[in-house]
Design an enzyme around this catalytic site. Structure first.
Site, PDB file in Angstrom:
ATOM      1  N   ARG A 121       0.814  -1.239   0.000  1.00  0.00           N
ATOM      2  CA  ARG A 121       0.000   0.000   0.000  1.00  0.00           C
ATOM      3  C   ARG A 121       0.840   1.279   0.000  1.00  0.00           C
ATOM      4  NH1 ARG A 121      -2.910  -3.317   3.398  1.00  0.00           N
ATOM      5  NH2 ARG A 121      -4.846  -4.041   2.444  1.00  0.00           N
ATOM      6  N   LYS A 143       4.118  11.841 -11.054  1.00  0.00           N
ATOM      7  CA  LYS A 143       3.395  10.866 -11.876  1.00  0.00           C
ATOM      8  C   LYS A 143       4.258   9.619 -12.058  1.00  0.00           C
ATOM      9  CE  LYS A 143       1.853  13.394 -15.537  1.00  0.00           C
ATOM     10  NZ  LYS A 143       1.060  13.541 -16.769  1.00  0.00           N
ATOM     11  N   GLU A 185      12.265  18.643 -24.399  1.00  0.00           N
ATOM     12  CA  GLU A 185      11.396  19.045 -23.274  1.00  0.00           C
ATOM     13  C   GLU A 185      11.865  20.385 -22.692  1.00  0.00           C
ATOM     14  OE1 GLU A 185       8.693  17.401 -22.847  1.00  0.00           O
ATOM     15  OE2 GLU A 185       9.184  15.505 -23.823  1.00  0.00           O
ATOM     16  N   LYS A 227       8.972  23.079 -14.694  1.00  0.00           N
ATOM     17  CA  LYS A 227       8.120  21.926 -14.371  1.00  0.00           C
ATOM     18  C   LYS A 227       7.610  22.051 -12.930  1.00  0.00           C
ATOM     19  CE  LYS A 227       6.505  17.596 -14.793  1.00  0.00           C
ATOM     20  NZ  LYS A 227       6.684  16.304 -15.393  1.00  0.00           N
ATOM     21  N   GLU A 237      -3.197  17.826 -12.515  1.00  0.00           N
ATOM     22  CA  GLU A 237      -3.319  17.994 -13.963  1.00  0.00           C
ATOM     23  C   GLU A 237      -4.744  18.282 -14.414  1.00  0.00           C
ATOM     24  OE1 GLU A 237      -0.709  16.216 -17.541  1.00  0.00           O
ATOM     25  OE2 GLU A 237      -1.568  14.749 -16.198  1.00  0.00           O
ATOM     26  N   ARG A 241      -1.164  22.634 -15.617  1.00  0.00           N
ATOM     27  CA  ARG A 241      -0.154  21.616 -15.943  1.00  0.00           C
ATOM     28  C   ARG A 241      -0.300  21.123 -17.375  1.00  0.00           C
ATOM     29  NH1 ARG A 241       1.619  16.703 -11.847  1.00  0.00           N
ATOM     30  NH2 ARG A 241       3.102  15.731 -13.235  1.00  0.00           N
ATOM     31  N   ASN A 245       1.929  19.924 -22.108  1.00  0.00           N
ATOM     32  CA  ASN A 245       1.686  19.053 -23.269  1.00  0.00           C
ATOM     33  C   ASN A 245       1.963  19.751 -24.594  1.00  0.00           C
ATOM     34  OD1 ASN A 245       0.890  16.717 -21.880  1.00  0.00           O
ATOM     35  ND2 ASN A 245      -1.110  17.633 -21.461  1.00  0.00           N
ATOM     36  N   HIS A 248       2.974  17.857 -27.746  1.00  0.00           N
ATOM     37  CA  HIS A 248       2.800  16.421 -27.551  1.00  0.00           C
ATOM     38  C   HIS A 248       1.620  15.837 -28.323  1.00  0.00           C
ATOM     39  CE1 HIS A 248       5.940  17.031 -24.657  1.00  0.00           C
ATOM     40  NE2 HIS A 248       5.952  15.753 -24.333  1.00  0.00           N
ATOM     41  N   HIS A 252       2.506  12.791 -30.553  1.00  0.00           N
ATOM     42  CA  HIS A 252       1.911  11.454 -30.408  1.00  0.00           C
ATOM     43  C   HIS A 252       1.303  10.988 -31.720  1.00  0.00           C
ATOM     44  CE1 HIS A 252       1.500  12.075 -25.799  1.00  0.00           C
ATOM     45  NE2 HIS A 252       2.637  11.531 -26.131  1.00  0.00           N
ATOM     46  N   HIS A 265      11.184   9.761 -29.043  1.00  0.00           N
ATOM     47  CA  HIS A 265      10.149  10.611 -28.456  1.00  0.00           C
ATOM     48  C   HIS A 265      10.541  12.088 -28.607  1.00  0.00           C
ATOM     49  CE1 HIS A 265       6.872  11.787 -25.878  1.00  0.00           C
ATOM     50  NE2 HIS A 265       7.704  12.436 -25.085  1.00  0.00           N
TER      51      HIS A 265
HETATM   52  N1  LIG Z   1       6.306  10.564 -15.030  1.00  0.00           N
HETATM   53  C1  LIG Z   1       6.360  11.591 -15.836  1.00  0.00           C
HETATM   54  O1  LIG Z   1       5.899  12.695 -15.519  1.00  0.00           O
HETATM   55  C2  LIG Z   1       7.031  11.425 -17.166  1.00  0.00           C
HETATM   56  C3  LIG Z   1       7.286  12.552 -17.967  1.00  0.00           C
HETATM   57  C4  LIG Z   1       7.955  12.368 -19.178  1.00  0.00           C
HETATM   58  C5  LIG Z   1       8.369  11.095 -19.565  1.00  0.00           C
HETATM   59  N2  LIG Z   1       8.097  10.028 -18.766  1.00  0.00           N
HETATM   60  C6  LIG Z   1       8.528   8.679 -19.139  1.00  0.00           C
HETATM   61  O2  LIG Z   1       9.943   8.683 -19.205  1.00  0.00           O
HETATM   62  C7  LIG Z   1      10.355   7.593 -20.042  1.00  0.00           C
HETATM   63  C8  LIG Z   1      11.508   8.042 -20.887  1.00  0.00           C
HETATM   64  O3  LIG Z   1      12.574   8.372 -20.032  1.00  0.00           O
HETATM   65  P1  LIG Z   1      14.065   8.609 -20.565  1.00  0.00           P
HETATM   66  O4  LIG Z   1      14.017   9.442 -21.778  1.00  0.00           O
HETATM   67  O5  LIG Z   1      14.882   9.036 -19.419  1.00  0.00           O
HETATM   68  O6  LIG Z   1      14.489   7.168 -21.095  1.00  0.00           O
HETATM   69  P2  LIG Z   1      15.089   5.869 -20.354  1.00  0.00           P
HETATM   70  O7  LIG Z   1      14.734   5.806 -18.952  1.00  0.00           O
HETATM   71  O8  LIG Z   1      14.743   4.714 -21.231  1.00  0.00           O
HETATM   72  O9  LIG Z   1      16.661   6.116 -20.459  1.00  0.00           O
HETATM   73  C9  LIG Z   1      17.256   6.224 -21.721  1.00  0.00           C
HETATM   74  C10 LIG Z   1      18.521   5.363 -21.835  1.00  0.00           C
HETATM   75  O10 LIG Z   1      19.577   6.017 -21.165  1.00  0.00           O
HETATM   76  C11 LIG Z   1      20.233   5.105 -20.292  1.00  0.00           C
HETATM   77  N3  LIG Z   1      20.788   5.908 -19.229  1.00  0.00           N
HETATM   78  C12 LIG Z   1      20.143   6.484 -18.192  1.00  0.00           C
HETATM   79  N4  LIG Z   1      20.979   7.270 -17.514  1.00  0.00           N
HETATM   80  C13 LIG Z   1      22.174   7.185 -18.122  1.00  0.00           C
HETATM   81  C14 LIG Z   1      23.428   7.794 -17.895  1.00  0.00           C
HETATM   82  N5  LIG Z   1      23.591   8.697 -16.932  1.00  0.00           N
HETATM   83  N6  LIG Z   1      24.460   7.467 -18.693  1.00  0.00           N
HETATM   84  C15 LIG Z   1      24.278   6.589 -19.725  1.00  0.00           C
HETATM   85  N7  LIG Z   1      23.112   6.011 -20.007  1.00  0.00           N
HETATM   86  C16 LIG Z   1      22.069   6.308 -19.204  1.00  0.00           C
HETATM   87  C17 LIG Z   1      19.161   4.137 -19.892  1.00  0.00           C
HETATM   88  O11 LIG Z   1      19.708   2.939 -19.424  1.00  0.00           O
HETATM   89  C18 LIG Z   1      18.406   3.994 -21.219  1.00  0.00           C
HETATM   90  O12 LIG Z   1      19.087   3.104 -22.057  1.00  0.00           O
HETATM   91  C19 LIG Z   1       9.113   7.167 -20.814  1.00  0.00           C
HETATM   92  O13 LIG Z   1       8.671   5.932 -20.308  1.00  0.00           O
HETATM   93  C20 LIG Z   1       8.090   8.239 -20.511  1.00  0.00           C
HETATM   94  O14 LIG Z   1       6.777   7.753 -20.504  1.00  0.00           O
HETATM   95  C21 LIG Z   1       7.446  10.184 -17.579  1.00  0.00           C
END
Ligand SMILES: NC(=O)c1ccc[n+]([C@@H]2O[C@H](COP(=O)([O-])OP(=O)(O)OC[C@H]3O[C@@H](n4cnc5c(N)ncnc54)[C@H](O)[C@@H]3O)[C@@H](O)[C@H]2O)c1
Length: 361
Positions: A121, A143, A185, A227, A237, A241, A245, A248, A252, A265
């Site tokens: 929980r 999130k 971003e 942010k 949201e 907030r 988007n 986006h 998308h 992305h």
């Molecule tokens: N929760 C939210 O508000 C929110 C907002 C935007 C995106 N997201 C989510 O974030 C995700 C994308 O995140 P991302 O772009 O960080 O991708 P990711 O987490 O897949 O990381 C990208 C790559 O970089 C590598 N990596 C990470 N840190 C590293 C470092 N310091 N040195 C070398 N390699 C490294 C990882 O292993 C991976 O291969 C998506 O799933 C998306 O939905 C969430």
């Protein structure tokens, strides 16, 4: 004025974001908070753990800390992976007095965060973001989610961490294409709320590409501050907030048309920002000079502003199913000059088609 070491996120459960702090310092911070933490579970991926786990664990030497490795990839954000994490956590004795550290990019932040939100929980969570996207965006705002075959991030929660611990030096090993995802971003943040950040990015494009650490620090700090501000205005949201988007809905639609292949992305968001800017310029919300500055900045970082991807009519169709739409009305976020954005509900299909035509090759 942005505080350069620590920013508080106003939330139902407020929490600090620490900026430019060493990974090794997290343990000392936990001690200052006088939390009762019996054991710590670090969840990460090999890319991050191989490079940085030793540094993080060095600081946690006075705690019992366990580590679970999760393979890379968006597909790891799944209920199957939550199931596996649960079994591993139970066998490690993780309980309600434990703390989860999500140590990685946005995938790990979302997955480990969602795991922490539902395990017994809900157990405590700290985000330690290591990609640019995670530092300026996904680690802030609470999130957390996993994907489902019926949709991305369909199962999730608002689950604020105890703190976000951001060590900028981890960005030194990030591949450039991943860095670009975070830059898209960051440019979006500048467009919706920080004209000075936009000018800063224009002025220091080359330094950012060359990895100038002082410039990175300023860029990340200002970007994540946007942010933090938007989340504070609207944690769940329901209004302000939504400005985050920007780009986006277009992005998308592109990813859907291309079936998520051959486009990152960040590149999708970048073309999306260019399309939103075209639409805004058509409506008189941006001057032509401002539109050119926006596309010029994106291009300066090697981000795409034009793409080959079906027809404008097909892309419009993909936008009909956007979950942000309400009662058949297309809800779009558009820039209003540089440094402001608006929610716009009355765009016609013709305007959207014209915007797509502006970015299609
Ligand atoms: N929760 C939210 O508000 C929110 C907002 C935007 C995106 N997201 C989510 O974030 C995700 C994308 O995140 P991302 O772009 O960080 O991708 P990711 O987490 O897949 O990381 C990208 C790559 O970089 C590598 N990596 C990470 N840190 C590293 C470092 N310091 N040195 C070398 N390699 C490294 C990882 O292993 C991976 O291969 C998506 O799933 C998306 O939905 C969430």
């Amino acid at each position: 004025m942005v505080n350069r070491q620590r920013i508080e996120v106003a939330s139902n459960r407020p929490y600090p974001v620490f900026l430019g702090v060493p990974l090794e310092g997290l343990g000392d911070y936990l001690k200052t908070r006088s939390l009762t933490v019996d054991n710590i579970l670090v969840i990460s991926t090999p890319n991050v753990a191989d490079r940085y786990l030793d540094r993080l664990l060095a600081g946690l030497k006075d705690f019992k800390a366990d580590f679970i490795s999760v393979p890379d990839g968006e597909e790891q954000k799944s209920l199957d992976r939550i199931d596996l994490l649960t079994s591993e956590a139970v066998s490690l004795g993780i309980d309600r007095s434990s703390l989860v550290i999500a140590f990685g990019g946005g995938v790990i932040g979302d997955l480990a965060g969602f795991f922490a939100s539902i395990y017994m929980r809900g157990i405590r969570l700290i985000q330690v973001p290591t990609t640019l996207l995670a530092q300026v965006d996904s680690s802030i705002g609470g999130k957390v989610a996993v994907n489902h075959s019926a949709g991305k991030n369909l199962l999730g929660a608002f689950y604020p961490p105890l703190a976000v611990w951001t060590d900028f030096t981890t960005l030194e090993t990030l591949p450039w294409s991943e860095f670009q995802n975070g830059l898209a971003e960051t440019i979006k943040h500048a467009l919706i709320a920080d004209y000075e950040l936009f000018s800063y990015l224009e002025k220091y494009t080359e330094e950012i590409k060359q990895g100038n650490s002082a410039v990175w620090r300023e860029m990340v700090t200002r970007s994540l501050a946007v942010k933090v501000k938007k989340v504070a205005e609207d944690e769940l949201e329901q209004g302000a907030r939504a400005l985050l988007n920007l780009g986006h809905s277009f992005g998308h639609a592109l990813e859907t048309e291309l079936e998520y292949k051959g486009i990152t992305h960040g590149q999708g968001v970048s073309v999306g920002l260019a399309a939103a800017a075209c639409l805004a310029q058509g409506r008189g919300m941006l001057t032509l000079a401002e539109l050119n500055r926006i596309t010029g900045l994106l291009q300066g970082f090697g981000l795409m502003t034009r793409i080959k991807a079906g027809t404008a009519e097909r892309l419009l169709q993909h936008m009909q199913t956007d979950k942000k739409n309400k009662a058949g009305q297309k809800i779009l976020i558009l820039p209003k000059g540089i440094g402001q954005a608006m929610i716009v509900k009355d765009c016609t299909d013709q305007e959207i088609i014209a915007a797509w035509q502006g970015v299609l090759q």
